[in-house]
Enzyme design. Structure first.
Site, PDB file in Angstrom:
ATOM      1  N   CYS A 125      44.738  45.831  44.546  1.00  0.00           N
ATOM      2  CA  CYS A 125      44.642  44.499  45.135  1.00  0.00           C
ATOM      3  C   CYS A 125      45.487  43.452  44.420  1.00  0.00           C
ATOM      4  CB  CYS A 125      43.180  44.054  45.186  1.00  0.00           C
ATOM      5  SG  CYS A 125      42.173  45.057  46.308  1.00  0.00           S
TER       6      CYS A 125
ATOM      7  N   HIS B  30      40.896  36.371  44.477  1.00  0.00           N
ATOM      8  CA  HIS B  30      40.677  37.572  45.277  1.00  0.00           C
ATOM      9  C   HIS B  30      39.195  37.667  45.628  1.00  0.00           C
ATOM     10  CE1 HIS B  30      41.096  41.471  46.994  1.00  0.00           C
ATOM     11  NE2 HIS B  30      40.229  41.996  46.146  1.00  0.00           N
TER      12      HIS B  30
ATOM     13  N   ASN C  91      37.282  41.736  52.780  1.00  0.00           N
ATOM     14  CA  ASN C  91      38.188  42.028  51.673  1.00  0.00           C
ATOM     15  C   ASN C  91      39.473  42.608  52.243  1.00  0.00           C
ATOM     16  OD1 ASN C  91      39.530  42.986  49.432  1.00  0.00           O
ATOM     17  ND2 ASN C  91      37.931  44.401  48.783  1.00  0.00           N
TER      18      ASN C  91
END
Length: 347
Positions: A129, A271, A301
Site C-alpha cells: 500500500c 492510508h 481500503n
C-alpha cells in the site's frame, strides 16, 4: 540556511506534484450485500451488519469484468494530464506504482503506456500500500538527478479480486476477513521541477520481520499456480499492533526534521484501512480530525490508491504554499511520510 523553525531546509528549487487525477469504477458494492454473499456461499450465520459495524465501511467500488488495474490507472492518468494541459508525449518517465499488476511480466507500466500513447521510459514500483508514495519518491529522485524532466506516476488497484467470497468455514473466514475491506480505484500525479516548495521531506521505516503477517502470496516463485494463494490472508489484529508501535515514532521524526507541526499543514492524508484503524491513528498521533480527508466509509481500503484519491479530491482547493502531510502504511511492514508544498511548475 533555514531562517526560522517553520522553514524546511532544502536546495534551491526541487521537484513537486503539479497535477492530479483519480478514477473510480462505476459499480458500487455495499457492505450488506458483500456480507450476504459471503454468508450464503459459506453457510455461516453472520450477525446482521457485521462488516459495516466492524470496519466502518458502507460501500466500495468494484472493477467490472474487462476492467483491470491498468484500466483504472489509465483513467486516472488521462485526467491528470488533462488537468496539467499536457500530452502523453510530454512525459519522459512513466512509473506504475501499485500493489496490483495486470500480469507477472511485463511491467504493467508498458500496458498503461501503450494505451496512453506515451513513449516515456516505463517501469513498475511495488511496495504494497506504499507503492504510490514510493513511486512519487522514485520519480522525484530521478528528476533531481537529471534522469527525467517530467514524470507521470500512476496506480491502479483491484484488490477486490483477492476477496475470499466463499470461505470454507470459520477459520478461512477469519483468515481472510481483512480482505472484506477492499475496494478498487486508480490515481495519478504529474511530477516536475518547481521553483519553490514541492516535495520537502520523505521519511521511511521498515519492519520486514513482519512480512508474513498478511498479503497475497500467489503469483510469485513460491506459489506460481496456486489458486488458494490468490486470496488475501492476514491477521488484522497483529497488523494493527505493529502499526501502532511504529506510526507515532516516524511522525515524531518528521516533526523534528522539518520543524513543522499540525497547524502548519492544510491537510493530513492517511492510508485508511478501516474506520476504527483511522480513529486509533487520530488518538495516538493527535492529528486534528479536520485535517483529514475521509474516504474509507465510501470507498473502503483502496490500497496504494488511497492517498492519490484523497489528494485529487483536495488538490483544486489548495493554494500555493499550502502544505500536505502524507502518511502511508503498507504490508511488509513499511511506514512512509512525505511533506509536500503546492507550487507551480518551474518556468
Amino acid at each position: 540556511m533555514c531562517e526560522n523553525s517553520k522553514t524546511v531546509c532544502r536546495p534551491r528549487g526541487g521537484a513537486g506534484i503539479t497535477a492530479t487525477g483519480s478514477y473510480l469504477p462505476e459499480r458500487t458494492l455495499t457492505s450488506e450485500r458483500l456480507q450476504e454473499e459471503v454468508a450464503r456461499a459459506a453457510g455461516l450465520p453472520l450477525p446482521r451488519g457485521l462488516f459495516r459495524r466492524t470496519t466502518g465501511i458502507v460501500t466500495r467500488r468494484v472493477a467490472a469484468d474487462g476492467e483491470y488495474a491498468s484500466t483504472l490507472a489509465l483513467g486516472a492518468a488521462r485526467r491528470a494530464l488533462d488537468s496539467a494541459g499536457l500530452h502523453p508525449l510530454d512525459i519522459d518517465l512513466l512509473i506504475y506504482a501499485s500493489a496490483t499488476r495486470d500480469v507477472a511480466e511485463p511491467a504493467t507500466a508498458h500496458i498503461v503506456q501503450a494505451a496512453l500513447g506515451s513513449t516515456a521510459h516505463a517501469l513498475d514500483v511495488s511496495n504494497a500500500c506504499n507503492s504510490f508514495l514510493n513511486g512519487i519518491d522514485t520519480a522525484r529522485a530521478m528528476i533531481l538527478a537529471g534522469r527525467a524532466r517530467r514524470a507521470l506516476v500512476v496506480t491502479g488497484e483491484t484488490p477486490s479480486r483477492a476477496i475470499r467470497r466463499a470461505p470454507a468455514g470459520p477459520r478461512q473466514f477469519r483468515d481472510g476477513f481483512a480482505g472484506y475491506t477492499f475496494g478498487d480505484a486508480g490515481a495519478a500525479v504529474v511530477i516536475e521541477l518547481v521553483d519553490r516548495g514541492g516535495i520537502l521531506d520523505v521519511g521511511t521505516e521498515t519492519h520486514s520481520e513482519h512480512w508474513a503477517v498478511g498479503g497475497i502470496l500467489g503469483g510469485g516463485s513460491r506459489h506460481p499456480r496456486s489458486e488458494e494463494h490468490t486470496y488475501f490472508h492476514g491477521d488484522g489484529r497483529e497488523l494493527r499492533e505493529v502499526f501502532e508501535k511504529t506510526g507515532t515514532a516516524v511522525l515524531d521524526r518528521v516533526h523534528r526534521r522539518t520543524g513543522l507541526r499540525w497547524d502548519d499543514y492544510r491537510h493530513v492524508l492517511v492510508h485508511q484501512v478501516t474506520l476504527p484503524y483511522l480513529e486509533r491513528f487520530v488518538e495516538l498521533s493527535g492529528v486534528p480530525r479536520d485535517k483529514l480527508v475521509l474516504t474509507v466509509p465510501e470507498l473502503g481500503n483502496v490500497a496504494s490508491a488511497t492517498l492519490g484519491v484523497q489528494l485529487d479530491r483536495i488538490h483544486a482547493g489548495l493554494a500555493p504554499g499550502d502544505r500536505v502531510l502524507f502518511v502511508g502504511l503498507g504490508g511488509g511492514i513499511s511506514v512512509m511520510t512525505m511533506v509536500w508544498e503546492k507550487s507551480e511548475a518551474a518556468a
